[in-house]
Design a protein around this motif. Structure first.
Motif, PDB file in Angstrom:
ATOM      1  N   GLY A   1      -8.066   2.025  10.799  1.00 17.16           N
ATOM      2  CA  GLY A   1      -8.044   1.713  12.135  1.00 17.16           C
ATOM      3  C   GLY A   1      -6.955   0.745  12.412  1.00 17.16           C
ATOM      4  N   ASN A   2      -6.745  -0.082  11.429  1.00 19.44           N
ATOM      5  CA  ASN A   2      -5.847  -1.400  11.702  1.00 19.44           C
ATOM      6  C   ASN A   2      -4.957  -1.416  10.426  1.00 19.44           C
ATOM      7  N   LYS A   3      -5.127  -1.341   9.233  1.00 20.39           N
ATOM      8  CA  LYS A   3      -4.297  -1.277   8.249  1.00 20.39           C
ATOM      9  C   LYS A   3      -4.132  -0.035   7.364  1.00 20.39           C
ATOM     10  N   LEU A   4      -2.951   0.202   6.842  1.00 16.87           N
ATOM     11  CA  LEU A   4      -2.772   1.540   6.058  1.00 16.87           C
ATOM     12  C   LEU A   4      -2.754   1.089   4.578  1.00 16.87           C
ATOM     13  N   PHE A   5      -3.459   1.522   3.742  1.00 18.19           N
ATOM     14  CA  PHE A   5      -3.375   1.122   2.281  1.00 18.19           C
ATOM     15  C   PHE A   5      -2.958   2.384   1.603  1.00 18.19           C
ATOM     16  N   VAL A   6      -1.649   2.323   0.875  1.00 18.66           N
ATOM     17  CA  VAL A   6      -1.026   3.641  -0.018  1.00 18.66           C
ATOM     18  C   VAL A   6      -1.437   3.244  -1.327  1.00 18.66           C
ATOM     19  N   ILE A   7      -2.328   3.836  -1.877  1.00 19.44           N
ATOM     20  CA  ILE A   7      -2.758   3.616  -3.289  1.00 19.44           C
ATOM     21  C   ILE A   7      -1.920   4.855  -4.178  1.00 19.44           C
ATOM     22  N   ASN A   8      -1.194   4.287  -5.180  1.00 15.34           N
ATOM     23  CA  ASN A   8      -0.724   4.946  -6.132  1.00 15.34           C
ATOM     24  C   ASN A   8      -1.442   4.817  -7.623  1.00 15.34           C
ATOM     25  N   HIS A   9      -2.068   6.066  -7.913  1.00 12.78           N
ATOM     26  CA  HIS A   9      -3.043   5.644  -9.073  1.00 12.78           C
ATOM     27  C   HIS A   9      -2.263   5.814 -10.403  1.00 12.78           C
ATOM     28  N   ASP A  10      -1.239   6.543 -10.502  1.00  7.64           N
ATOM     29  CA  ASP A  10      -0.568   6.805 -11.441  1.00  7.64           C
ATOM     30  C   ASP A  10       0.187   5.520 -12.001  1.00  7.64           C
TER      31      ASP A  10
ATOM     32  N   LYS B   1      -0.782   2.510 -10.582  1.00  3.53           N
ATOM     33  CA  LYS B   1      -1.825   1.414 -10.339  1.00  3.53           C
ATOM     34  C   LYS B   1      -1.364   0.318  -9.480  1.00  3.53           C
ATOM     35  N   GLU B   2      -0.529   0.667  -8.257  1.00  5.31           N
ATOM     36  CA  GLU B   2      -0.085   0.008  -7.439  1.00  5.31           C
ATOM     37  C   GLU B   2      -0.442   0.266  -6.036  1.00  5.31           C
ATOM     38  N   ILE B   3      -0.701  -0.794  -5.149  1.00 11.61           N
ATOM     39  CA  ILE B   3      -1.028  -0.598  -3.875  1.00 11.61           C
ATOM     40  C   ILE B   3      -0.477  -1.190  -2.885  1.00 11.61           C
ATOM     41  N   SER B   4       0.129  -0.521  -1.807  1.00 13.54           N
ATOM     42  CA  SER B   4       1.002  -1.363  -0.717  1.00 13.54           C
ATOM     43  C   SER B   4       0.054  -1.212   0.510  1.00 13.54           C
ATOM     44  N   ILE B   5       0.093  -2.322   1.294  1.00 11.34           N
ATOM     45  CA  ILE B   5      -0.582  -2.503   2.437  1.00 11.34           C
ATOM     46  C   ILE B   5       0.152  -3.000   3.662  1.00 11.34           C
ATOM     47  N   SER B   6       0.000  -2.331   4.940  1.00 13.59           N
ATOM     48  CA  SER B   6       0.852  -2.434   5.897  1.00 13.59           C
ATOM     49  C   SER B   6       0.053  -2.601   7.031  1.00 13.59           C
ATOM     50  N   ASP B   7       0.308  -3.254   7.881  1.00 15.75           N
ATOM     51  CA  ASP B   7      -0.274  -3.441   9.452  1.00 15.75           C
ATOM     52  C   ASP B   7      -0.064  -2.139  10.368  1.00 15.75           C
ATOM     53  N   ASN B   8      -1.172  -1.641  10.735  1.00 12.30           N
ATOM     54  CA  ASN B   8      -1.221  -0.324  11.835  1.00 12.30           C
ATOM     55  C   ASN B   8      -0.667   0.772  10.969  1.00 12.30           C
ATOM     56  N   ASP B   9      -0.649   2.034  11.756  1.00  6.63           N
ATOM     57  CA  ASP B   9      -0.643   3.135  10.905  1.00  6.63           C
ATOM     58  C   ASP B   9       1.134   3.316  10.621  1.00  6.63           C
ATOM     59  N   LEU B  10       1.588   4.190   9.977  1.00  3.44           N
ATOM     60  CA  LEU B  10       2.556   4.694   9.867  1.00  3.44           C
ATOM     61  C   LEU B  10       3.345   4.937  11.162  1.00  3.44           C
TER      62      LEU B  10
ATOM     63  N   PHE C   1     -10.628  -2.652  -6.738  1.00 11.48           N
ATOM     64  CA  PHE C   1      -9.056  -2.127  -7.411  1.00 11.48           C
ATOM     65  C   PHE C   1      -8.603  -3.362  -8.242  1.00 11.48           C
ATOM     66  N   VAL C   2      -8.735  -4.542  -8.040  1.00 10.61           N
ATOM     67  CA  VAL C   2      -8.423  -5.582  -8.583  1.00 10.61           C
ATOM     68  C   VAL C   2      -9.219  -5.742 -10.098  1.00 10.61           C
ATOM     69  N   ASN C   3     -10.332  -5.272 -10.114  1.00  9.21           N
ATOM     70  CA  ASN C   3     -11.057  -5.157 -11.259  1.00  9.21           C
ATOM     71  C   ASN C   3     -10.361  -4.032 -12.283  1.00  9.21           C
ATOM     72  N   LYS C   4      -9.890  -3.050 -11.787  1.00 14.82           N
ATOM     73  CA  LYS C   4      -9.305  -2.069 -12.394  1.00 14.82           C
ATOM     74  C   LYS C   4      -7.648  -2.329 -12.803  1.00 14.82           C
ATOM     75  N   ASN C   5      -7.280  -3.640 -12.354  1.00 16.82           N
ATOM     76  CA  ASN C   5      -5.944  -3.939 -12.724  1.00 16.82           C
ATOM     77  C   ASN C   5      -4.785  -3.195 -11.909  1.00 16.82           C
ATOM     78  N   TYR C   6      -5.151  -2.984 -10.813  1.00 18.23           N
ATOM     79  CA  TYR C   6      -4.253  -2.513  -9.698  1.00 18.23           C
ATOM     80  C   TYR C   6      -3.474  -3.644  -9.231  1.00 18.23           C
ATOM     81  N   ILE C   7      -1.979  -3.515  -8.893  1.00 21.93           N
ATOM     82  CA  ILE C   7      -1.291  -4.646  -8.306  1.00 21.93           C
ATOM     83  C   ILE C   7      -1.075  -4.178  -6.786  1.00 21.93           C
ATOM     84  N   ILE C   8      -1.563  -5.219  -6.331  1.00 25.58           N
ATOM     85  CA  ILE C   8      -1.704  -5.035  -4.630  1.00 25.58           C
ATOM     86  C   ILE C   8      -0.350  -5.958  -3.981  1.00 25.58           C
ATOM     87  N   ASP C   9       0.420  -5.114  -3.436  1.00 23.05           N
ATOM     88  CA  ASP C   9       1.585  -5.748  -2.817  1.00 23.05           C
ATOM     89  C   ASP C   9       1.089  -6.667  -1.508  1.00 23.05           C
TER      90      ASP C   9
END
Length: 218
Positions: A89-98, A100-109, A210-218
């Protein structure tokens, strides 16, 4: 004086758009939006196909791409093309499981490219399009009424949207987008469930997990 002229032009352009709209098409989509929007939440399974006559690509050349989405008001959790898109509702999280990278942006696309995003599925038709009733088709034992939507913006990447409405359930059954490059993308709803019991944190991003699973968060 400028304000008066601006107001006049606004009213004039609005009257043109309204005159181009098919009232019956608008009423049908309003009824669909009201019915589906009243659900506490929705689960939708869908398949996507692509075709482009100019490029010689036919709809059945490749297997359909499948995806699922949970919708609740403006929030959604979309699994598509190997990624998970989580909008709280406020932030969009795009989670690439292959990767293990996550990008975060304010608001929707942004919808500037003409693409119809999940949070706007039931309301996108209300602004920026002229509406017209299309053909009625029978498919899978269903009676599907198509509505054609043409963007008012001549620079839109999407030149036409066709919504297929199941006249028995008043649910969206199919969405077809035709691009400026003549490519046609078809989304067909294959599963639908409403008012499911979801946990309170279903649309919440679990950063620590996700941090515990070693994902990289941008």
């Amino acid at each position: 004086m400028k304000k008066i002229i601006s107001l006049f032009l606004s009213l004039f352009l609005t009257s043109i758009v309204v005159s181009q709209n098919d009232n019956s098409a608008h009423s049908l989509l309003d009824a669909v939006s009201e019915k589906m929007g009243a659900y506490k939440n929705m689960f939708i399974g869908f398949s996507q196909t692509l075709s482009n006559e100019e490029a010689g690509i036919k709809e059945d050349d490749e297997l359909p791409i499948k995806g699922t989405i949970h919708l609740q008001n403006q929030k959604y959790r979309l699994n598509y093309l190997g990624n998970q898109f989580l909008f709280d509702g406020n932030k969009l999280f795009v989670i690439n499981h292959d990767e293990k990278e996550i990008s975060i942006s304010d608001n929707d696309l942004s919808g500037d490219d003409g693409f119809i995003y999940p949070s706007k599925l039931l309301t996108f038709y209300k602004e920026g399009y002229t509406l017209k009733m299309g053909a009625i088709e029978k498919t899978q034992g269903r009676k599907i009424q198509f509505v054609t939507l043409n963007p008012i913006d001549s620079t839109s990447e999407i030149v036409k949207v066709e919504l297929g409405i199941d006249l028995d359930s008043y649910h969206i059954f199919k969405l077809i987008q035709t691009g400026a490059n003549t490519s046609k993308t078809t989304f067909t709803i294959t599963q639908f469930k409403k008012n499911r019991d979801l946990t309170e944190d279903f649309f919440t991003f679990d950063e620590a997990g996700f941090v515990n699973k070693n994902y990289i968060i941008d």
